[in-house]
Structures are given as structure tokens and as C-alpha cells.
Design an enzyme around this catalytic site. Structure first.
Site, PDB file in Angstrom:
ATOM      1  N   GLY A 198       0.813  -1.224   0.000  1.00  0.00           N
ATOM      2  CA  GLY A 198       0.000   0.000   0.000  1.00  0.00           C
ATOM      3  C   GLY A 198       0.843   1.269   0.000  1.00  0.00           C
ATOM      4  O   GLY A 198       0.355   2.335   0.330  1.00  0.00           O
ATOM      5  N   GLY A 253       2.779   2.685   1.822  1.00  0.00           N
ATOM      6  CA  GLY A 253       2.894   3.468   3.050  1.00  0.00           C
ATOM      7  C   GLY A 253       1.760   4.459   3.287  1.00  0.00           C
ATOM      8  O   GLY A 253       1.792   5.220   4.227  1.00  0.00           O
ATOM      9  N   THR A 254       0.745   4.444   2.423  1.00  0.00           N
ATOM     10  CA  THR A 254      -0.364   5.364   2.649  1.00  0.00           C
ATOM     11  C   THR A 254      -1.264   4.855   3.776  1.00  0.00           C
ATOM     12  O   THR A 254      -1.962   5.618   4.416  1.00  0.00           O
ATOM     13  CB  THR A 254      -1.221   5.545   1.382  1.00  0.00           C
ATOM     14  N   LYS A 268       0.321  -7.241   9.746  1.00  0.00           N
ATOM     15  CA  LYS A 268      -0.238  -5.909  10.035  1.00  0.00           C
ATOM     16  C   LYS A 268       0.229  -5.483  11.421  1.00  0.00           C
ATOM     17  O   LYS A 268      -0.079  -6.148  12.414  1.00  0.00           O
ATOM     18  CB  LYS A 268      -1.769  -5.968   9.967  1.00  0.00           C
ATOM     19  N   ASP A 297     -16.959  -0.809   8.338  1.00  0.00           N
ATOM     20  CA  ASP A 297     -16.030  -0.064   7.479  1.00  0.00           C
ATOM     21  C   ASP A 297     -15.893  -0.739   6.120  1.00  0.00           C
ATOM     22  O   ASP A 297     -14.798  -0.938   5.604  1.00  0.00           O
ATOM     23  CB  ASP A 297     -14.653   0.084   8.146  1.00  0.00           C
TER      24      ASP A 297
END
Ligand code: ADP
Ligand code: MG
Length: 329
Positions: A32, A34-35, A54, A180
Site C-alpha cells: 500500500g 505506506g499510505t 499488520k 467499514d
């Protein structure tokens, strides 16, 4: 101390959680760009199995192990389904695991800052890092959809939607709200399997919907009108609204309700779905924030018009998913 064999589940009551170190894995790359928070693609050194690591955010270390992570782990521990991401294990880097016990993950309401005897755990014990180990998935839906020239075909959309709905149905019958649902939390592998991920905002609910739940959940563009109107008693319908937004987005090629803030989000919803009144949504005028956000003028529902290029059956399904009154979903 019992230690799970490489590649095996380490979720039993007895082997201590986090008994293996993160050094059992070789980090290959950050996913990803780093976002997002820190998620890594990694290889189990003994089995060569590819996993996703994670890192648990310790934003407020003084509070001890974060309650959100405890919830996420507890919920994922009880969900086992082909359309829900599998949590394989928890691993730690040196110095991290002193206070992370099976019982701290088993008591529903005890804060994360208490040990098995109920004594406060010293926040200093959480040095180092703690990681959740997941099965690895090749893509997330947002990443896939954002590829230049990418447009999903109708059969692909049907296939993803069926898996999304199957996974979500499984969560709901197990009394878990995801809270979410959005493209970046739907993971897809190269075989076309879709799995729900990111249970960081998920929670258990009781079917009488009497819980006093926070309405500040779900990413704005996918947030249903009842949450925007302040409801704290809600149920699975909140996730179904998000599914409707995803469904239309897949067919449409871009997000359908990209509001910049909460009032604008509600305005966009009303412009598409019409302004609610007591006839179409009994009780709407008694919603906590109805008077703050009362629509200035009456707008007619225009879902059919806005998406008239969609297939008739798709449109029919979308109409039902984007129903304003959550009790009619
Ligand atoms: P958060 O959004 O809270 O930072 P997520 O669990 O959604 O955490 O992970 C962030 C991103 O990392 C996801 O959108 C996805 O791109 C990637 N990711 C997460 N889990 C996996 C996994 N198991 N396999 C591959 N990529 C993953
Ligand atoms: Mg996410």
C-alpha cells in the site's frame, strides 16, 4: 511454553498469544506504498508461506494494548469463512509481549490495560511491536479498480458482489457488524476470491439493536443516512448501505456519493435518494440530528434516473440496497 509449529494456527487458549517472534518472518515489502498503516508482505522463513503482517498501532501507548486491536483480534478469532480474511497468528518483536495474554483477549469489557488478575498492566511493558499475521491477498478492490483503463465486467462484478454478500451475511448471522465496508478493505486474490478485511471498527451487536453504539463509524462516502442523522441504535443495515455504494461504484466506474463532510454527504444522499419523510421512513423526524440537517426543500428519488444505463436487475437490487429507512433493508 507451547509454541505453534510454523504455519500453524497459534490461536488456542493455551499456547501464549504472540509466543512466536516476528523474526520467524522475512519482511519482503510494505503493502500500500505506506499510505495505510504498516502492512507488510512477508515470508515465513521455514515454510516459505507468504503472509501479510499488520503492525498494531500503539497510538496511545500509555493506555496499554489498544482496545480496537483487542476487538479486531477477538472478532477475527471467532470468524472462519472463505470470504472473511483469516487471522493466522499474532507475533511480536522483542520486548512487546509481556502483557498480551489469552485472557486479556477473552474478557468482553475489561480494558486492555488490566492483566488476568485485574491489575493494571504497566504500559511500559509494550515496547517493541505486535503484528497480526494474515493470509496474503494479492490486491484490494480499490487498488484493482484504480488501475489505468480498469473497468470490471458485469460477470466480475457479480462474482465479487456474491462473495461480499456471502462474507457479510456470515458476519451478520454471527452478530458482527463490520462498520467499514469499502474498496480498500475488500481483498482479492489472483483467483478472484474476495475476502472481507480490516475489522478494526467491527463490533458485536445484539439482535434487539438496543446497544448504544457510536455513530462515528464507516468511511464518509459509504456511511448510511441513519448514522449521519445521529442514530446510536443500528444494525446490519449500516453495512448493507455501504455494499450498495460499492455495487453502484463498480458498475459506475467511480464513487457515487463523494461528500466532503457530513452535511454534504447527507445532501448528496438526499439528492440521489430523495428527502425522507415520515411516510417513507417512519421515525426519521425524531432522529437525533434530523433538525440540524433537515433538508431545505423536498427532493424526489432519482436512483433509476441516475443509473438508467445499469441492467434492470442490477438497478432493482441497487434500489433495495440504497433504501433510506434501515428497517426496510
Ligand atoms: P487499515 O486500513 O486499518 O490501515 P487494513 O487491514 O485495511 O488496515 O490494511 C491496509 C491495507 O493493507 C489494505 O487496504 C490492503 O491494501 C493491505 N492489506 C491488508 N491486509 C492484507 C492482506 N491480508 N493481504 C494483502 N494485503 C493486505
Ligand atoms: Mg483498511
Amino acid at each position: 511454553m507451547a509454541v505453534a509449529a510454523p504455519g500453524q494456527l497459534n490461536l488456542d487458549e493455551f499456547p501464549s498469544w504472540g509466543s512466536r517472534g516476528v523474526d520467524c518472518f522475512e519482511k519482503l515489502e510494505q503493502i500500500g506504498e505506506g499510505t495505510y498503516g504498516q502492512v507488510y508482505m512477508a515470508k515465513e522463513t521455514e515454510t516459505n508461506e507468504i503472509v501479510a503482517l499488520k503492525k498494531i498501532r500503539m497510538d496511545n501507548e500509555r493506555e496499554g494494548f489498544p482496545i480496537t486491536a483487542i476487538r479486531e483480534i477477538k472478532i477475527l478469532k471467532k470468524l472462519h469463512h472463505q470470504n472473511v480474511i483469516q487471522l493466522k497468528e499474532i507475533v511480536t518483536s522483542p520486548g512487546a509481549c509481556a502483557g498480551l495474554t489469552p485472557s486479556s483477549l477473552n474478557c468482553e469489557f475489561a480494558g486492555p490495560d488490566r492483566d488476568e488478575q485485574g491489575k493494571p498492566i504497566d504500559g511500559n511493558k509494550y515496547k517493541g511491536s505486535i503484528y497480526m499475521v494474515f493470509e496474503y491477498m494479492d490486491h484490494d478492490l480499490t487498488g484493482l479498480a484504480d488501475r489505468p483503463g480498469m473497468r470490471f465486467t458485469v460477470p466480475q462484478i457479480k462474482c465479487y458482489m456474491k462473495q461480499l454478500l456471502t462474507g457479510l451475511h456470515y458476519c451478520h448471522v454471527n452478530q458482527v457488524l463490520h462498520r467499514d465496508i469499502k474498496g480498500s478493505n475488500l481483498l482479492i486474490d489472483n483467483e478472484g476470491n474476495l475476502k472481507l478485511a480490516d475489522f478494526g471498527l467491527a463490533r458485536s451487536f445484539s439482535s434487539d439493536h438496543n446497544g448504544n453504539l457510536t455513530n462515528r463509524v464507516i468511511t464518509l462516502w459509504y456511511r448510511p443516512p441513519e448514522l449521519l442523522l445521529g442514530s446510536t441504535r443500528y444494525g446490519p443495515a449500516v453495512d448493507m448501505w455501504s455494499v450498495g455504494c460499492i455495487f453502484a461504484e463498480l458498475l459506475n466506474g467511480k464513487p457515487i456519493l463523494p461528500g466532503k463532510n457530513e452535511p454534504e454527504q447527507l445532501t448528496k444522499i438526499f439528492e440521489l435518494c430523495g428527502t425522507p419523510d415520515e411516510l417513507i421512513w417512519p421515525g426519521v423526524t425524531k432522529m437525533p440530528w434530523y433538525n440540524n440537517f433537515k433538508p431545505p426543500r423536498v427532493l424526489k428519488r432519482k436512483v433509476k434516473d441516475a443509473f438508467k444505463h445499469f441492467d434492470r436487475h442490477a438497478l432493482d437490487l441497487l434500489e433495495r440496497m440504497l433504501t433510506l429507512d434501515p428497517s426496510q433493508v
